[in-house]
Design a protein around this motif. Structure first.
Motif, PDB file in Angstrom:
ATOM      1  N   VAL A 233       0.869  -1.173   0.000  1.00  0.00           N
ATOM      2  CA  VAL A 233       0.000   0.000   0.000  1.00  0.00           C
ATOM      3  C   VAL A 233       0.909   1.227   0.000  1.00  0.00           C
ATOM      4  CG1 VAL A 233      -1.802   1.289   1.196  1.00  0.00           C
ATOM      5  CG2 VAL A 233      -1.815  -1.218   1.253  1.00  0.00           C
ATOM      6  N   VAL A 234       0.714   2.105  -0.989  1.00  0.00           N
ATOM      7  CA  VAL A 234       1.529   3.310  -1.130  1.00  0.00           C
ATOM      8  C   VAL A 234       0.600   4.503  -0.975  1.00  0.00           C
ATOM      9  CG1 VAL A 234       3.186   4.561  -2.555  1.00  0.00           C
ATOM     10  CG2 VAL A 234       3.029   2.064  -2.725  1.00  0.00           C
ATOM     11  N   LEU A 235       0.957   5.418  -0.070  1.00  0.00           N
ATOM     12  CA  LEU A 235       0.079   6.542   0.268  1.00  0.00           C
ATOM     13  C   LEU A 235       0.733   7.871  -0.069  1.00  0.00           C
ATOM     14  CD1 LEU A 235      -2.414   7.829   1.709  1.00  0.00           C
ATOM     15  CD2 LEU A 235      -1.079   7.705   3.824  1.00  0.00           C
ATOM     16  N   GLY A 239      -1.180  18.063   3.463  1.00  0.00           N
ATOM     17  CA  GLY A 239      -1.520  18.685   4.736  1.00  0.00           C
ATOM     18  C   GLY A 239      -0.913  18.017   5.936  1.00  0.00           C
ATOM     19  N   ARG A 240       0.195  17.268   5.725  1.00  0.00           N
ATOM     20  CA  ARG A 240       0.774  16.555   6.862  1.00  0.00           C
ATOM     21  C   ARG A 240       1.584  17.468   7.780  1.00  0.00           C
ATOM     22  NH1 ARG A 240       4.636  12.853   5.300  1.00  0.00           N
ATOM     23  NH2 ARG A 240       4.687  13.502   3.147  1.00  0.00           N
ATOM     24  N   GLY A 241       1.930  18.669   7.314  1.00  0.00           N
ATOM     25  CA  GLY A 241       2.833  19.490   8.100  1.00  0.00           C
ATOM     26  C   GLY A 241       2.157  20.394   9.103  1.00  0.00           C
ATOM     27  N   VAL A 261       1.778  11.992  13.095  1.00  0.00           N
ATOM     28  CA  VAL A 261       0.733  10.977  13.247  1.00  0.00           C
ATOM     29  C   VAL A 261       0.641  10.109  12.000  1.00  0.00           C
ATOM     30  CG1 VAL A 261      -1.738  10.603  13.568  1.00  0.00           C
ATOM     31  CG2 VAL A 261      -0.562  12.364  14.905  1.00  0.00           C
ATOM     32  N   VAL A 262       0.590  10.740  10.835  1.00  0.00           N
ATOM     33  CA  VAL A 262       0.468   9.983   9.594  1.00  0.00           C
ATOM     34  C   VAL A 262       1.708   9.116   9.376  1.00  0.00           C
ATOM     35  CG1 VAL A 262       0.274  10.157   7.082  1.00  0.00           C
ATOM     36  CG2 VAL A 262      -1.092  11.649   8.545  1.00  0.00           C
ATOM     37  N   THR A 263       2.882   9.681   9.652  1.00  0.00           N
ATOM     38  CA  THR A 263       4.113   8.912   9.484  1.00  0.00           C
ATOM     39  C   THR A 263       4.129   7.706  10.406  1.00  0.00           C
ATOM     40  OG1 THR A 263       5.330  10.903   8.839  1.00  0.00           O
ATOM     41  CG2 THR A 263       6.630   9.033   9.585  1.00  0.00           C
ATOM     42  N   ALA A 264       3.728   7.899  11.668  1.00  0.00           N
ATOM     43  CA  ALA A 264       3.707   6.782  12.613  1.00  0.00           C
ATOM     44  C   ALA A 264       2.709   5.719  12.188  1.00  0.00           C
ATOM     45  CB  ALA A 264       3.361   7.299  14.016  1.00  0.00           C
ATOM     46  N   ALA A 265       1.517   6.150  11.748  1.00  0.00           N
ATOM     47  CA  ALA A 265       0.504   5.184  11.325  1.00  0.00           C
ATOM     48  C   ALA A 265       0.986   4.383  10.123  1.00  0.00           C
ATOM     49  CB  ALA A 265      -0.802   5.904  10.998  1.00  0.00           C
ATOM     50  N   GLU A 272       3.897   2.456   2.530  1.00  0.00           N
ATOM     51  CA  GLU A 272       4.938   3.311   1.979  1.00  0.00           C
ATOM     52  C   GLU A 272       4.369   4.722   1.820  1.00  0.00           C
ATOM     53  OE1 GLU A 272       8.086   3.264   1.105  1.00  0.00           O
ATOM     54  OE2 GLU A 272       8.507   1.188   1.658  1.00  0.00           O
ATOM     55  N   LEU A 273       4.871   5.654   2.607  1.00  0.00           N
ATOM     56  CA  LEU A 273       4.410   7.042   2.561  1.00  0.00           C
ATOM     57  C   LEU A 273       5.300   7.836   1.608  1.00  0.00           C
ATOM     58  CD1 LEU A 273       2.532   9.242   3.723  1.00  0.00           C
ATOM     59  CD2 LEU A 273       4.215   9.574   5.547  1.00  0.00           C
ATOM     60  N   VAL A 274       4.684   8.520   0.645  1.00  0.00           N
ATOM     61  CA  VAL A 274       5.437   9.279  -0.352  1.00  0.00           C
ATOM     62  C   VAL A 274       4.956  10.721  -0.364  1.00  0.00           C
ATOM     63  CG1 VAL A 274       5.881   7.249  -1.775  1.00  0.00           C
ATOM     64  CG2 VAL A 274       3.847   8.643  -2.215  1.00  0.00           C
ATOM     65  N   GLY A 275       5.772  11.611  -0.964  1.00  0.00           N
ATOM     66  CA  GLY A 275       5.462  13.026  -0.936  1.00  0.00           C
ATOM     67  C   GLY A 275       5.028  13.621  -2.249  1.00  0.00           C
ATOM     68  N   THR A 276       5.232  12.915  -3.365  1.00  0.00           N
ATOM     69  CA  THR A 276       4.883  13.445  -4.688  1.00  0.00           C
ATOM     70  C   THR A 276       4.405  12.306  -5.585  1.00  0.00           C
ATOM     71  OG1 THR A 276       7.101  13.089  -5.602  1.00  0.00           O
ATOM     72  CG2 THR A 276       6.695  15.211  -4.494  1.00  0.00           C
ATOM     73  N   PRO A 277       3.681  12.639  -6.676  1.00  0.00           N
ATOM     74  CA  PRO A 277       3.303  11.595  -7.635  1.00  0.00           C
ATOM     75  C   PRO A 277       4.526  10.894  -8.230  1.00  0.00           C
ATOM     76  CG  PRO A 277       1.966  13.541  -7.975  1.00  0.00           C
ATOM     77  CD  PRO A 277       3.021  13.924  -6.982  1.00  0.00           C
ATOM     78  N   ARG A 278       5.601  11.630  -8.471  1.00  0.00           N
ATOM     79  CA  ARG A 278       6.811  11.006  -9.012  1.00  0.00           C
ATOM     80  C   ARG A 278       7.351   9.960  -8.039  1.00  0.00           C
ATOM     81  NH1 ARG A 278      12.564  14.124 -10.275  1.00  0.00           N
ATOM     82  NH2 ARG A 278      13.917  12.412  -9.635  1.00  0.00           N
TER      83      ARG A 278
END
Length: 696
Positions: A233-235, A239-241, A261-265, A272-278
């Motif tokens: 699962v890639v997310l 608004g995480r900041g 919170v989001v990073t911990a979850a 896999e938490l990502v920051g951009t579409p790329r």
């Protein structure tokens, strides 16, 4: 309870309400897509004016179709949406897709309308995606009910943004990735992100689940569903900041942001938490194979020192390690490389590839065989020789006028690419390639074998990070909430101490007092030295409301008179002074997030907690084993292990107390913030020295 979404993704028949010949209307785009597979199932177009739409006769209403319809797409102006929903349910629809906007996103009145519609849909036993969504598509069942086409593949894409979904499709295409399903989440009035993740986990044709979400709804349920999916699962989220909206009344509340919170979850759930579409496309491409690195130890292989140094930096920035190879490993590499080749790590062929392209494959395969290495990053020029002969670029041979050898170099490079590809399919360790010529025949050979190939060094490093098991034993998991406990009514200091003490959290002896008589009685109850605290102050130390190390009754009485004259507190606490020698002060807190529920924070405690911000987060409750790993990951973890002659402290005792604190907080939904600061950890155990709770 898992929901049956079969009518949503493989309906027996489909109707598009609001189908139009006007290209400016969304009903036109959806109708055109729906008609791409008319042989799979009946497709009915509905327009209240009748006539023809896209060359087909349009029904004036759903009832006019004259037969039941399984799935209904509604693309009509907002005022007509409720009536269209009622018509669809009356015609036996089991699934609805609401493209119409003007509901919860407009305010309380719109939310009330949306909730009423969702209630009617559920009462009828149907399901609703949206409203305010952009449609759905399922390439595996030839269901096309979105405005755009999605290349077929094995990714399920769940997105709250249509444009981001389109960008992701464009970025995935060069990696040969496509989509099994696409769902525009919309307002999630009925079918939620969690429902869709659970359904994608059961969908055999889905290999990976890609999510863009701004509103998680029940974030903890999302984390639980992702952890249980059994698929990557890639997310990507926005608004995480921003800090929590709650006015924090503890260090824990002040330090806990939405990003934490989001990073911990995600870490706990293995997402896999990502920051951009790329970055999302890079991670999806990396996870396309089955190979995973068991650890962070990466070998960098290059035929140029510059590429090797940059790749090593990128790997370390991504959280990987680039350790120096052992003497035995270096001796082994020396037997097959030039004298001038560097073999420490990065391993630099130093031009050998220009003479013998097989040296690339031989070196990569030797590195993959090392027990001390978990993964390999090949970086730089590989692919350039076959690119030159294929018209994709020029290699050193072309530049130096020795193009006569270009064909032999290209053939040799393609042969070593085949050897690397064969090796990659037989080893559990991942190989990732960064090439100046990612579209070359040699790189295409690697990509076809499941070896991720990227043009950018940072993309290759991020891909390798995605292929690396984050911790021994895999992701920590999302631990279930304990049953709710009887609510805490009074959140005063001694009440919180008593609650924690009953849960097994140890404290020093203490008495609450209001006057000198009570103070002297407390002094007789246990021996000094004493601590005096003024209660009901947010930060007692900053206000001068804590005095430590009072040796006897007289000094305790003098301190009380001074403190009471300055602060005039309603009550005070007299406590037995703990032995602070050889101890480390920790902080343990739990903050109740509106989306993810109780979130634990552990870190270096005391009065400098907010200044140092050496803390780690996890979804609560936190089992002791997990707590030990969180503590080991702190920047100040060496203090716990003992430094400069100081003994190691009892981390296991601290972890056990962390489990008790976080479990207690998780069992009390009425507690918005619970904090123990400091938790004194000594070589012989752990002792809580202060606590506070904030009720929601």
């Amino acid at each position: 309870m898992e929901r049956d979404l079969s009518a949503l993704f493989d309906p027996k028949s489909v109707a598009v309400v609001g189908a139009s010949d006007d290209p400016a209307k969304y009903g036109h785009a959806v109708a055109a897509q729906a008609l791409r597979a008319p042989g799979r199932r009946p497709v009915h177009l509905v327009n209240r004016r009748g006539g023809t739409v896209l060359g087909r006769t349009a029904a004036t209403s759903l009832a006019a179709i004259g037969e039941p319809v399984d799935l209904v797409v509604i693309s009509v102006p907002g005022p007509g949406f409720e009536a269209a929903v009622d018509d669809a349910l009356a015609c036996g629809a089991r699934a609805l897709v609401g493209i119409t906007a003007g509901f919860a996103e407009t305010g309380p009145a719109g939310l009330a309308r949306q909730q009423a519609v969702a209630a009617r849909v559920r009462a009828a036993g149907a399901v609703l995606v949206g409203p305010n969504c952009l449609g759905i598509a399922d390439n595996t069942t030839e269901l096309y009910l979105a405005s755009d086409r999605f290349a077929p593949g094995d990714i399920t894409l769940l997105s709250q943004s249509g444009n981001l979904a389109l960008e992701l499709q464009l970025r995935c295409a060069p990696h040969g990735l496509g989509f099994a399903r696409f769902v525009s989440l919309g307002n999630q009035a009925d079918v939620t992100l969690v429902d869709l993740v659970e359904d994608a986990a059961r969908h055999d044709a889905t290999r990976a689940i890609a999510v863009y979400a701004e509103d998680f709804g029940d974030g903890r349920a999302f984390a639980e569903a992702a952890a249980a999916a059994g698929k990557p699962v890639v997310l990507l989220t926005a608004g995480r900041g921003t800090a929590s909206a709650r006015s924090a009344q503890s260090h824990t509340g002040a330090l806990t942001t939405s990003a934490d919170v989001v990073t911990a979850a995600c870490r706990d759930a293995g997402v896999e938490l990502v920051g951009t579409p790329r970055e999302m496309a890079v991670v999806l491409a990396a996870l396309n194979g089955r190979r995973r690195a068991a650890g962070r130890r990466t070998a960098v292989c290059t035929d140029g020192g510059g590429h090797g140094a940059i790749a090593a930096d990128a790997a370390e920035t991504a959280g990987l390690a680039v350790p120096e190879l052992t003497a035995d490993a270096q001796r082994q590499l020396r037997t097959q490389l030039w004298e001038q080749s560097a073999v420490g790590n990065p391993v630099d062929l130093a031009g050998m590839g220009e003479q013998d392209p097989h040296s690339y494959g031989d070196t990569v395969n030797a590195l993959l065989a090392l027990d001390e290495i978990d993964s390999v990053l090949l970086t730089g020029y590989f692919g350039g020789y076959s690119a030159a002969t294929g018209g994709l670029g020029g290699g050193p041979a072309a530049e130096t006028g020795t193009a006569g050898g270009g064909g032999a170099l290209a053939a040799g490079e393609q042969e070593t690419a085949r050897r690397m590809a064969d090796r990659a399919t037989t080893t559990a360790k991942p190989l990732v390639v960064q090439s100046m010529f990612p579209d070359s025949p040699s790189c295409r050979t690697l990509a076809a074998a499941g070896v991720p190939v990227f043009a950018a060094t940072e993309d290759a490093a991020r891909a390798l990070k995605a292929l690396t098991v984050p911790e021994p034993g895999g992701a920590p998991g999302v631990h279930p909430l304990p049953p709710p406990a009887p609510p805490l009514r009074a959140s005063g200091y001694h009440g919180v101490r008593a609650l924690l003490g009953a849960a097994g959290v140890p404290f020093p002896e203490a008495r609450e007092i209001t006057d000198e008589a009570g103070l002297l009685a407390a002094a007789d109850a246990f021996p000094g030295p004493y601590v005096l605290k003024a209660l009901h102050l947010l930060h007692k130390s900053d206000a001068g409301g804590v005095t430590l190390g009072l040796p006897d009754r007289s000094s305790l009485l003098a301190a009380f008179r001074d403190m009471h004259a300055r602060l005039g507190a309603a009550s005070y606490s007299v406590e037995e002074m703990a032995d602070l020698s050889d101890g480390v002060e920790l902080i343990v807190g739990v903050n109740r997030d509106p989306r993810f529920g109780p979130v634990a924070m552990v870190g270096l405690g005391g009065v400098l907690t907010e200044a140092l911000q050496d803390v780690a987060f996890a979804l609560a409750p936190v089992p002791a084993a997990r707590a030990e790993r969180l503590l080991a990951g702190l920047r100040t973890a060496p203090l716990l292990r003992g430094v400069r002659g100081r003994p190691a402290v009892d981390v296991a005792a601290a972890a056990a107390v962390i489990e008790r604190i976080t479990t207690l907080a998780a069992a009390h939904p009425e507690i918005a913030e619970l904090e123990v600061n400091p938790l004194l950890v000594r070589p012989d155990g752990a002792l809580a020295l202060d606590a506070r709770a904030v009720l929601a």
